[in-house]
Design a protein around this motif. Sequence first.
Motif: not given
Lengths: 425, 425
Positions: A169-188
Motif C-alpha cells: 500500500x505504501x509503495x502505491x500511495x494515492x492509487x486508491x483501495x479496493x474493498x469487497x463484501x460477501x452477500x450470501x443468498x439461498x434459493x435462486x
Amino acid sequence: VKAEIVTIGDELLRGEIVDSNKSFLSERLLTLDVETRFHTSVCDDPADMEDALRRAAGRADVVLVSGGLGPTRDDLTTEVLAATFGRKLVQDGPSLEAIRAFFASVGREMAPNNAKQALFPEGAEVLPNPIGTAPGFLLVVGEVPFFSMPGVPRELVRMMDEQVLPRIAARRTGVGVVRARLLRTFGMGESTLDDVLKDIATEDPDVTLGFRTAFPDNYLRPLARAATAAAADAKLDRVCDAIRTRLGALVYGEGDATLELVTGSLLRAQGKTIAVAESCTGGLLAEKITSVAGASDYFLGGVAAYANSAKEALLGVPRELLERHGAVSEPVARAMAEGVRARFGSDLGVSTTGISGPGGGSAEKPVGLVHVALADASGTHADHFVFPLDRSRHRALTAQLALDWVRRRLVGAPLEAPTIMRRRK
Amino acid sequence: VKAEIVTIGDELLRGEIVDSNKSFLSERLLTLDVETRFHTSVCDDPADMEDALRRAAGRADVVLVSGGLGPTRDDLTTEVLAATFGRKLVQDGPSLEAIRAFFASVGREMAPNNAKQALFPEGAEVLPNPIGTAPGFLLVVGEVPFFSMPGVPRELVRMMDEQVLPRIAARRTGVGVVRARLLRTFGMGESTLDDVLKDIATEDPDVTLGFRTAFPDNYLRPLARAATAAAADAKLDRVCDAIRTRLGALVYGEGDATLELVTGSLLRAQGKTIAVAESCTGGLLAEKITSVAGASDYFLGGVAAYANSAKEALLGVPRELLERHGAVSEPVARAMAEGVRARFGSDLGVSTTGISGPGGGSAEKPVGLVHVALADASGTHADHFVFPLDRSRHRALTAQLALDWVRRRLVGAPLEAPTIMRRRK
C-alpha cells in the motif's frame, strides 16, 4: 499493477497438500487493487526456482514468494533468491536473537540449523515472524519488490496482513483501495441471479459485482474501488442496499454469517425453540444447527426417524397415515413436524421426508422427491419438490431449504419455493 | 517423466476459490511414476494462456490443462490451444449429440452457447464427460500430450481416472508402473504409526510407505514400483498384509471404504440394526451413518437429545440420574445408549454426551470431556475421554470413535481407547 505468486515445495508438486496460500494471497492483493496474473509452483529445485523467479521479475510488478524458509537442507528460497539476483547472504543479528527467543518461549533449545533462518540477501528488509522461526523479507530487484514469506498458512496470513500489505500500500500511495463484501443468498440459481441483478452496479465503472456458487448457496461479491477505504465502503453500502432491496429475503447473511448462524441468532433473539424430525436428511439438519456454539439455547433436539416404526413410536405419526400415503408424503411430513414439536415442546417443528437415492424411487415417487413441513403456533406449512441431484447434494439442499424456511418464518418472509428448485406439479 | 499442470480461470487468480485440482492431479500422476514439476495458473487471457501453453510444451513430457471448457465467452481453452499449436477448430458430431442428450436428461433445452463445447482442435481425441456438458480432449503436440479437462472438480476427477490416466499409462508401456493403495486407520496418531511401522517396507527399495492425515483418520499409502501391474500388486499385497498383521483392528478399510460404509456393510451382513442417541455430536453420527445409500437396511433412527427434557422424554433417561450426575456423565451415557436401543428396538444402541465447547466447561468437567456408551444384548460398555480440540473437530472425533466402537464390536475387536486420544484418568 500485476502480481505473480510463486509457491515453493516438493509437497505441493506431489499433491500432498492443497495450496491454499495462493488463493489467500490473491484475495488480499485484490483489496489493494493489485491483480494477480500468474500463480507458479515449483519443487525445491534450485534451477526450477531460479527460472521461476527470473521470469516473475520480468513480467510482474510485485512478486510474492511463499515456502522454502525453513531450517532444513531442502529449504532453499533465501539462498536461491540471493544467487539469482546477485546478492550475498548476510546474517541479521536481531533475527538470530528473535529465533533463539522463540525457542526459549516454547521451552526448547535452538538447533544449529535454525541459525540459517537469520541469513538474508544483502539489502533485504527483514519481515518479523512473531509466531514462527522463519522471518520473511522484502528484496527489491530493479523496480520489482519480492516479498518472501513462510509457507505455514497461519504464519503467512499474519505476515501478509501485518507486514506485506502495508508495504505494498505504501509503495502505491494515492492509487486508491479496493474493498469487497460477501452477500450470501439461498434459493435462486446463479444465472437467474445474474439476470435479476444485471442493471445493478453498472453506472459506476469502479464497482463490479461477482458471483460465486457454494452449493447449495450462491454468493454475491460486490467490489468497489475508490481513493479511500471510506469512499469504497460508501459505494459498497449503496450497491448492497440496492441488491438487498431487489432480492429481499433471498439474501440471508453477509460475510461469515452462515444460514445456521443467522437462523440461530434469530431464534435466540426471539426467545424461540426448535426441534427437527428428519427422514431423508438423516441427522444433517440437526448437525447443521448444533454446529453453532451455544445452539443449546434454542435447539431442544431432533429425531432421525428412518424406520416407519420410529416415526410412529418417537414422533407419534399414525400408522394409518404411513400405510395409506407412504412415508414420503405430505400427510406424513406434516405429522412428523407436528409430532416433533409436541414431543419436544418446542415453538417450531420442522420435518423432511424424501428419496435421496440412488435407490428407492418409483414412477409415482421418483428419486429426488422430498416433502418438507414446518409447524408452529400458527399452523403447519408443507410443500414438496423434486431435486434431480445425487444423494449427498439432495440431502444438503433439503436441509438448507428446511433451515431457510425456519429463517423465513422468523423474519416474516413467505415460505415460497425458490427458483433454484424444480417444483413438482 | 516430467509433468506440468496448467489451470485456467480468473476465479483462481482472484483467489475466489482454492485450486484443489492441482493437488489431485499431481497425486494421481504420481501413481504412474510421473513427477509434476510445474504448477501454473493463468487468467482467461489469450496471451497469458498461449505463453503458459508454449512454455509447458517446451519443458514437460506431459501437460494437464484444466478449466476454460465452459460455454461462455470467457471459456477460451480449446480456442487458444488450437491457435497456439496451429490447429483449426472442428465440430465433433457425437459430442454435440451427447451435450444435447445431457440437457434432455435433466429436462432442459440446450442453449446455443453449448454447441461451442463440441468444437475441438483438429486431430484431437475427444474424452467423454458423462456427468457434465464439457467433453475433454487429448491433443498431441510434437511428442507432448496435452490433456484438456473441465475445471469442475467432480467432472475432472472422473475424467482423470477414467480417460486420462489409462492413456498416460498406455503411452508409457514398458517403463514400469507404480501402484498405490490406501489403508484407512482410526485410533493412532501419525507419528506413532510411523514409529510402529518403521521396519515395514524397508527391505525393498521399490516399495515406499506414505502417511496422510485426514482428521480424525490417518491413511497409509503404500506405493510399489515394478515392471508390471501384477508384480507391483504382489508387492503391495505383501506390504499390506504385514501392516494389517501389525495394526490389527486399527485398519478399518481400504480405498474408498469409509468407516460408515464398512460398519454399514458389517451390520447388513450380520442382519443387525442400530439406533443412536446423540448429545454433543448433535446429529453428526446419524448423518454419517445415513450418508451411505441403503442405510435404511440397518439404521432404525436416532435422537439428537440436546435438552435434558428430551433425554427424559425421548430416551427414558431418569431425571434422577440427570440431576445427580449431570448430562455429561457415564450413568447418563449408559442410560442414553440403553434407552435408544429400547425405544427403537434395535440390536445396538450407541450414545455420546460431552462438552464440545467453546463454552460450557467447569473445573470438574472441562471443555473436551466426552462420554461414549455402546449397548447390545451382551450389556453396555462405556468410557470417557478428554479431547483438547475445537468444537468441530471434537464432534468429528467423537462421532468417529462411537462408530468405530460399533465396528469393533461387530468384528469382535476390543473397544480400547485408541492412542490418538488423551484418556482422562
